[in-house]
Design a protein around this motif. Structure first.
Motif, short mmCIF file in Angstrom:
data_model
loop_
_atom_site.label_atom_id
_atom_site.label_comp_id
_atom_site.label_asym_id
_atom_site.label_seq_id
_atom_site.Cartn_x
_atom_site.Cartn_y
_atom_site.Cartn_z
N UNK A 70 0.81 -1.22 0.00
CA UNK A 70 0.00 0.00 0.00
C UNK A 70 0.85 1.27 0.00
N UNK A 71 0.28 2.30 -0.60
CA UNK A 71 0.93 3.61 -0.57
C UNK A 71 0.88 4.21 0.83
N UNK A 72 -0.15 3.84 1.59
CA UNK A 72 -0.29 4.34 2.95
C UNK A 72 -1.11 3.33 3.75
N UNK A 73 -0.84 3.30 5.06
CA UNK A 73 -1.57 2.41 5.97
C UNK A 73 -1.92 3.17 7.23
N UNK A 74 -3.14 3.01 7.70
CA UNK A 74 -3.57 3.65 8.95
C UNK A 74 -4.08 2.60 9.92
N UNK A 75 -3.65 2.72 11.17
CA UNK A 75 -4.18 1.91 12.26
C UNK A 75 -5.19 2.79 13.00
N UNK A 102 8.90 1.63 5.56
CA UNK A 102 7.60 2.23 5.23
C UNK A 102 7.11 3.19 6.30
N UNK A 103 7.98 3.60 7.21
CA UNK A 103 7.55 4.42 8.34
C UNK A 103 6.81 5.69 7.94
N UNK A 104 7.23 6.31 6.84
CA UNK A 104 6.58 7.55 6.39
C UNK A 104 5.21 7.30 5.78
N UNK A 105 4.87 6.04 5.60
CA UNK A 105 3.57 5.70 5.01
C UNK A 105 2.60 5.15 6.05
N UNK A 106 3.00 5.16 7.32
CA UNK A 106 2.18 4.57 8.39
C UNK A 106 1.72 5.64 9.37
N UNK A 107 0.51 5.46 9.90
CA UNK A 107 -0.01 6.38 10.91
C UNK A 107 -0.92 5.62 11.88
N UNK A 108 -0.83 5.97 13.15
CA UNK A 108 -1.76 5.52 14.18
C UNK A 108 -2.73 6.66 14.46
N UNK A 146 4.11 8.31 13.34
CA UNK A 146 3.18 9.43 13.50
C UNK A 146 1.94 8.97 14.26
N UNK A 147 1.60 9.71 15.31
CA UNK A 147 0.43 9.39 16.14
C UNK A 147 -0.52 10.59 16.13
N UNK A 148 -1.80 10.32 15.89
CA UNK A 148 -2.81 11.37 15.93
C UNK A 148 -3.97 10.90 16.81
N UNK A 149 -4.70 11.86 17.36
CA UNK A 149 -5.90 11.53 18.13
C UNK A 149 -7.11 12.18 17.47
N UNK A 150 -8.28 11.64 17.78
CA UNK A 150 -9.51 12.25 17.27
C UNK A 150 -10.61 12.11 18.32
N UNK A 151 -11.56 13.02 18.26
CA UNK A 151 -12.72 12.97 19.15
C UNK A 151 -14.00 12.63 18.41
#
Length: 205
Positions: free
Chosen positions: A114-119, A145-151, A172-177
């Motif tokens: 994949x070009x990008x993966x999100x957890x 692939x670290x630049x293509x991964x996000x939590x 990279x870690x992000x949060x959401x509400x």
């Protein structure tokens, strides 16, 4: 017949979108965590659910809502396939039998292709299996692939895997509400990856 997971296999099994060749693997729990399945009937009787704070009260959701986590992933997938039009997919969409390739190996290969993966880790998600698969992906692909991964995790979620992803792999870690905020953050992440591919900072897959 041996199945080989390739970009072509994944693309062939997904519907058409604006950017067919930009594969975005969405990982997350398919079932919601529900304390009704963990506590005995006697233990549940001792708890006044209405008196609990909101986040805890949500853990006693109706059993009919057990698939809410997968429904969230499906809605997010639909939003991203529409705008910006990337080929967002879940492992279920590729439909490779786990008798042919085990689930963890499938996840590693989907992320590799994949070009990008999100957890995506919602508060109500049954996240234990996701943590195992995410750990395997990071062990195998974080360096390349670290630049293509996000939590991206809901604000109430805490996890040793999230801490490891940040400290050990500098992911990279992000949060959401809200769901809208989750979609917006994933769109920004995807836009960044697409931009870096166009500039040659990341290879085009």
């Amino acid at each position: 017949m041996t199945v080989e997971i390739t970009r072509e296999l994944i693309t062939d099994r997904l519907g058409r979108v604006t950017y067919d060749r930009f594969l975005f693997y969405l990982m997350g729990p398919y079932k919601s965590f529900n304390l009704n399945y963990v506590l005995s009937e006697e233990e549940r009787r001792e708890i006044d659910v209405d008196e609990l704070p909101g986040p805890l009260r949500r853990l006693f959701q109706n059993k009919d809502e057990i698939n809410a986590a997968q429904a969230l992933l499906r809605r997010v997938q639909g939003e991203l396939r529409a705008d910006p039009g990337v080929n967002a997919f879940l492992a279920l969409d590729v439909d490779v039998d786990t008798d042919d390739i085990d689930a963890v190996t499938q996840s590693i290969e989907y992320a590799r292709c994949s070009n990008a993966t999100a957890f995506v880790l919602p508060f109500l998600g049954h996240n234990f299996g996701v943590g195992e698969e995410a750990g395997s992906i990071l062990e195998n692909l974080a360096e390349t692939h670290g630049d293509r991964l996000i939590f991206v995790h809901e604000t109430d979620v805490t996890s040793a895997m999230i801490r490891s992803a940040s400290v050990r792999w500098d992911l990279r870690i992000e949060t959401y509400e809200t769901e809208a905020e989750l979609v917006a953050k994933l769109r920004r992440f995807l836009g960044g990856v697409m931009h870096r591919e166009r500039r040659g900072e990341l290879s085009r897959l």
